[in-house]
Design a protein around this motif. Structure first.
Motif, mmCIF file in Angstrom:
data_model
loop_
_atom_site.group_PDB
_atom_site.id
_atom_site.type_symbol
_atom_site.label_atom_id
_atom_site.label_comp_id
_atom_site.label_asym_id
_atom_site.label_seq_id
_atom_site.Cartn_x
_atom_site.Cartn_y
_atom_site.Cartn_z
ATOM 1 N N ILE A 10 0.729 -1.198 -0.105
ATOM 2 C CA ILE A 10 -0.172 0.234 -0.219
ATOM 3 C C ILE A 10 0.866 1.426 0.243
ATOM 4 N N ARG A 11 0.519 2.091 -1.028
ATOM 5 C CA ARG A 11 1.187 3.174 -1.302
ATOM 6 C C ARG A 11 0.168 5.035 -1.096
ATOM 7 N N VAL A 12 1.229 5.510 0.070
ATOM 8 C CA VAL A 12 0.500 7.113 0.334
ATOM 9 C C VAL A 12 1.028 7.897 -0.129
ATOM 10 N N ALA A 32 2.471 0.345 5.234
ATOM 11 C CA ALA A 32 2.668 1.087 4.853
ATOM 12 C C ALA A 32 3.647 1.847 4.028
ATOM 13 N N ASP A 33 4.159 2.373 2.852
ATOM 14 C CA ASP A 33 5.012 2.836 1.853
ATOM 15 C C ASP A 33 4.688 4.147 2.357
ATOM 16 N N VAL A 34 4.576 5.179 3.024
ATOM 17 C CA VAL A 34 3.932 6.400 3.181
ATOM 18 C C VAL A 34 5.216 7.493 2.759
ATOM 19 N N SER A 93 0.164 5.272 -6.202
ATOM 20 C CA SER A 93 -0.179 5.554 -5.020
ATOM 21 C C SER A 93 -1.654 4.640 -4.636
ATOM 22 N N ASP A 94 -1.668 4.552 -3.662
ATOM 23 C CA ASP A 94 -3.395 4.111 -3.324
ATOM 24 C C ASP A 94 -4.502 5.172 -2.411
ATOM 25 N N VAL A 95 -3.722 6.069 -1.740
ATOM 26 C CA VAL A 95 -4.184 7.406 -1.498
ATOM 27 C C VAL A 95 -3.329 8.226 -1.162
#
Length: 403
Positions: A10-12, A32-34, A93-95
């Motif tokens: 998941i990328r943020v 997550a990868d933030v 990114s996802d978000v």
């Protein structure tokens, strides 16, 4: 590297300051990868609070907690170069988390409608103080403001200058910390929905709304006063008639215990264990003219009983005899409490300021140890992230403006 592996993949993409940074912080803790986009001096939480780590200009503990496990990218989102880089990152990114005053990214031409054209499944989460609408939406705000608005903060208003506390109280901020948990929960639900539908939703969490929702029973009752009827078995002041069984009592060492023996089982266990079966004869269930006198008599007896042992002795006594309750701790007490130290509530991190012991995520994952990377320096990952996710010639970072 984030703390756990639950959200690996998941990328943020986060644009957040201060408390809203905790939303991405919770997601990073879970794996997550933030990617934290910062400009100018960076997130204000880097230097927030009176306590600095290692040196007067050292990082804040909030920064070490809320930004741990993230990657920091310095971009000037006012420049076309910075906007192109941001759009490229958003497309992978996802978000996107907007943790500023609501509408900040939209004013820069990077709002949810623009980003959805790049990736229809992208979730857009707005985290702000008073939200995107309503008469207070443009008010600057923060932790004490949230709690004051929501009726959570009892304040002192002295005639002379106060000598302690902030915003009229020494109470810890509630909504400021709860904001991150609610935001992370909403983001995760929206990501699941986007994977099911292929369409990302726009969600919003406001600190003021979190404060207003923190005591829903009282708010619901206030909204429906003409429908509120006192339930049988409760006192007019809103307490149960057996309130002494749900009270705090001073111990012989100056500490205190919370007595939680509302259930008859625990009350009986306690009375038998201390040799005071006579207390079982007092009716603490019936609401009548004698309720107050009976309860106050039992309270006085319990006050004397609890003064006979130390807090630690009472804790062991409760465990031995199956009695509900627990010790009342100060923060200094808590970090030495044997239950706290046994529950992996901290982790160790080697930094330029020496080895630190820091508070871990309250989430436990079987088979995994919580061990996040240190919160990044401002812009530390700019070149690497852009090369990995936005390898366009226009993203040359040699003269990247981070102002």
């Amino acid at each position: 590297m984030p703390g756990y592996s639950l959200l690996n993949g998941i990328r943020v993409l986060e644009v957040a300051q201060l408390a809203p940074s905790s939303v991405g912080g919770h997601l990073a803790d879970l794996g997550a990868d933030v990617i934290k986009v910062e400009s100018g001096p960076g997130d204000g939480v880097r230097q927030g609070g009176a306590a600095a780590v290692g040196a007067p200009d050292g990082p804040a503990f909030m920064h070490l907690r809320w930004n741990r496990g993230k990657r920091s990218v310095a971009l000037d989102l006012r420049s076309e170069k910075g906007k192109r880089a941001f759009r490229d990152l958003a497309a992978q990114s996802d978000v996107v988390i907007e943790g500023t005053r609501a509408g900040y990214l939209e004013r820069l031409g990077l709002g949810p409608d623009v980003l959805a054209e790049l990736k229809p499944s992208l979730v857009f989460c707005s985290i702000s103080g008073f939200g995107s609408d309503g008469p207070y939406s443009r008010l600057g705000s923060g932790g004490p403001v949230f709690d004051g608005y929501g009726g959570l903060r009892r304040v002192n208003l002295p005639d002379e200058p106060p000598t302690e506390g902030m915003a009229g109280s020494t109470n810890p901020n509630i909504a400021m910390y709860a904001l991150g948990a609610y935001g992370a929960m909403g983001v995760l639900a929206a990501i699941l929905d986007a994977r099911r539908t292929g369409v990302g939703k726009r969600i919003e969490v406001a600190g003021a709304d979190v404060a207003a929702a923190w005591i829903p029973d009282e708010i619901d009752a206030a909204l429906n006063r003409d429908r509120v009827v006192l339930r049988d078995g409760w006192l007019p002041d809103g307490r149960l008639p057996d309130w002494p069984r749900l009270e705090a009592y001073r111990t012989s060492d100056g500490g205190a215990m919370i007595f939680g023996a509302h259930l008859p089982k625990f009350w009986r266990n306690f009375c038998v264990a201390v040799g005071r079966e006579d207390l079982l004869e007092y009716d603490l269930e019936t609401v009548d003219e004698g309720s107050r006198e009976r309860a106050e008599h039992v309270w006085r007896e319990l006050k004397k009983i609890f003064a006979e042992r130390t807090r630690a002795e009472w804790t062991e006594f409760f465990l031995e005899h199956d009695i509900a309750g627990g010790p009342v701790n100060t923060v200094d007490d808590l970090v030495r409490d044997p239950h706290f130290t046994a529950r992996a509530n901290t982790y160790r991190l080697v930094t330029e300021h020496g080895e630190l012991e820091l508070t871990a995520s309250p989430v436990r994952v079987a088979g995994e140890t919580f061990a996040p990377e240190q919160a990044p320096d401002l812009g530390a990952d700019t070149a690497a992230v852009l090369a990995e996710l936005a390898p366009s010639p226009s993203h040359d970072t040699s003269d990247q403006d981070a102002s």
